[in-house]
Design a protein around this motif. Structure first.
Motif, short mmCIF file in Angstrom:
data_model
loop_
_atom_site.label_atom_id
_atom_site.label_comp_id
_atom_site.label_asym_id
_atom_site.label_seq_id
_atom_site.Cartn_x
_atom_site.Cartn_y
_atom_site.Cartn_z
N ARG A 58 28.72 63.38 65.00
CA ARG A 58 29.03 64.73 65.11
C ARG A 58 29.68 64.98 66.62
NH1 ARG A 58 25.49 66.89 68.55
NH2 ARG A 58 23.20 65.95 68.60
N THR A 61 28.22 67.88 72.51
CA THR A 61 27.83 69.31 72.53
C THR A 61 27.16 69.48 73.90
OG1 THR A 61 25.80 69.48 71.34
CG2 THR A 61 27.97 70.25 70.14
N THR A 62 26.36 68.59 74.51
CA THR A 62 25.74 68.76 75.67
C THR A 62 26.17 67.98 76.71
OG1 THR A 62 24.08 66.92 75.41
CG2 THR A 62 23.43 68.85 74.32
N GLU A 65 25.63 64.30 76.46
CA GLU A 65 26.58 63.79 75.26
C GLU A 65 27.81 63.53 75.67
OE1 GLU A 65 23.93 65.24 71.27
OE2 GLU A 65 25.47 66.53 72.19
#
Length: 90
Positions: A58, A61-62, A65
């Motif tokens: 996926r 998003t952070t 990540e």
């Protein structure tokens, strides 16, 4: 006749180089091994799907990540550059 550098050339051609870790699977996916072929496949119980192709992770998003994804991409590019340079030298 084989020269003294031949072993180095063979090692460069056969050595896989540094192993890069695969990016993480999406949260609902897991790996399994086909008992008949020994090949790895991927499945999602939630989606009731399986695939021989590793599903894309996926999107990051952070901040952690995003940094990890950037480091992985840079390492992959570096590995490809070195592999091409080694191929040209031989």
């Amino acid at each position: 006749a084989v020269g003294p550098g031949a072993a180095v050339a063979v090692e460069r051609l056969t050595s896989p180089g540094p192993m890069l870790e695969d990016p993480p699977l999406p949260a609902d996916w897991a790996t399994a091994v086909d008992p008949h072929t020994g090949a790895t496949y991927y499945y999602s119980a939630e989606l009731q799907r399986s695939s021989w192709v590793r599903p894309a992770p996926r999107p990051a998003t952070t901040p952690a990540e995003l940094r990890a994804a950037a480091v992985h991409a840079a390492a992959a590019r570096s590995h490809e550059r070195h592999a091409r340079a080694d191929a040209r030298e031989s």
